[in-house]
Scaffold this active site. Sequence first.
Site, mmCIF file in Angstrom:
data_model
loop_
_atom_site.group_PDB
_atom_site.id
_atom_site.type_symbol
_atom_site.label_atom_id
_atom_site.label_comp_id
_atom_site.label_asym_id
_atom_site.label_seq_id
_atom_site.Cartn_x
_atom_site.Cartn_y
_atom_site.Cartn_z
ATOM 1 N N THR A 36 1.570 -4.347 4.334
ATOM 2 C CA THR A 36 1.414 -4.642 5.763
ATOM 3 C C THR A 36 0.840 -6.032 6.038
ATOM 4 O O THR A 36 0.992 -6.552 7.144
ATOM 5 C CB THR A 36 0.508 -3.593 6.452
ATOM 6 O OG1 THR A 36 -0.753 -3.583 5.796
ATOM 7 C CG2 THR A 36 1.136 -2.215 6.402
ATOM 8 N N ASP A 37 0.159 -6.634 5.036
ATOM 9 C CA ASP A 37 -0.546 -7.895 5.319
ATOM 10 C C ASP A 37 0.406 -9.020 5.724
ATOM 11 O O ASP A 37 0.049 -9.861 6.559
ATOM 12 C CB ASP A 37 -1.371 -8.333 4.098
ATOM 13 C CG ASP A 37 -2.533 -7.386 3.817
ATOM 14 O OD1 ASP A 37 -2.812 -6.509 4.661
ATOM 15 O OD2 ASP A 37 -3.163 -7.530 2.744
ATOM 16 N N SER B 99 1.690 -7.639 -0.747
ATOM 17 C CA SER B 99 2.457 -8.539 0.134
ATOM 18 C C SER B 99 1.872 -9.943 0.211
ATOM 19 O O SER B 99 2.523 -10.841 0.737
ATOM 20 C CB SER B 99 2.636 -7.924 1.520
ATOM 21 O OG SER B 99 1.470 -7.999 2.277
ATOM 22 N N THR C 60 0.828 -1.210 0.000
ATOM 23 C CA THR C 60 0.000 0.000 0.000
ATOM 24 C C THR C 60 0.862 1.260 0.000
ATOM 25 O O THR C 60 0.537 2.253 -0.644
ATOM 26 C CB THR C 60 -0.922 -0.005 1.240
ATOM 27 O OG1 THR C 60 -1.852 -1.072 1.084
ATOM 28 C CG2 THR C 60 -1.670 1.289 1.412
HETATM 29 N N1 ASP Z 1 -2.845 -5.362 0.919
HETATM 30 C C1 ASP Z 1 -1.678 -4.557 1.150
HETATM 31 C C2 ASP Z 1 -0.438 -5.417 1.082
HETATM 32 O O1 ASP Z 1 -0.138 -6.094 2.026
HETATM 33 C C3 ASP Z 1 -1.803 -3.928 2.489
HETATM 34 C C4 ASP Z 1 -0.727 -2.935 2.803
HETATM 35 O O2 ASP Z 1 0.281 -2.838 2.175
HETATM 36 O O3 ASP Z 1 -0.915 -2.199 3.776
HETATM 37 O O4 ASP Z 1 0.240 -5.405 0.079
#
Ligand code: ASP
Length: 344
Positions: free
Chosen positions: A107-108, A74, A31
Amino acid sequence: MNKNSQENHSKKIPGRHAALKRVVLLSTGGTIASAPGSDGRAVAGVLSGEDLLAHTGLEGLMEARVESVFQKASNAIGPAQWRQLAEKCAQLIHSKQVDGIVITHGTDTLEDTAYYLHCVLDTSQVPVIVTGSQRVPQAMGSDAYANLRQAMELAASPHARGQGVLVSFNQSVFSAGFVRKVSSYQLNGFDAPGLGPAGMLDEGCFHLLQRPRIQPLLPNPAQLPRVDILPAYGGAEAAMARAVLQSAPDALVVDGLGRGQVPLAWAPVLAEALENGAIIAVCSSTLHGATHESYDYPGSLHELVSAGAFNVSHLSARKARIRLALSMAAYGKDISAIAAAFSW
Ligand code: ASP
């Protein structure tokens, strides 16, 4: 707190008069590197590391260099990318040409990548910091640039050395050994449940408040064995446990109930697998606290350990899975060496 003790705990990033710290940003997508697609939804990994860095206001404050390692959401990051990132970090550390490394990541699965790196990298000379953002850079009140700036400041701090891999998020700093994503959308997206942050970032200063305990370092292997997670829940049927075992993973992490129990229907299934030589680690699905052989009844941790399972404390199932895979890559099926790799 008097001025001197404050200085012992914090480190302002160098200004124009000090030698500039050399920090490398390795971007991987997520993200934090997203841009809106044609229907307005975020497309992960569109922005480059250079695009991100240009918005941090760090020019002249440090010598920053960017490498876009990959541009992925991710959920597409796993062992091959963990290995690649670990190699890249190790090369940078050994080059002695960098003072700190920052990795931007979705973040995932940030906690998985950060933990893998934590298990294999020596951070005693060069801090390794992982960050991301909950909001895309274009969103109102986005945390993207602020999180990146804070991570870069942390990477430049000598106080971040030797703490294992650190996750910097929303002005808090967590050990990769304990951090978890705790909110799917709020800016305080990460926590180390029951333990709290190792420190915090405030106006360019890193306040280190707790030194993280670090388990033994393990080699970064060419290949990882397949370790699956079996999550326990009330009323689980035997079929679920059987299906996982029949798919023949190299080892299993059971994300157990409370102190490490399993649903009653799983007790005979796991006992049979252990009798046939399966490697099974049992951890607790609670957010903190140790596993313990407190009880003696069918499906208790005591019964599982008596049958040959080993219990893991203070690690989430996701982290235990990574440590088990790394220790099996290093020691094969030598259970005492594997158990030693989990020692505190
Ligand atoms: N869906 C995103 C990922 O993990 C979430 C993020 O980056 O915050 O790539």
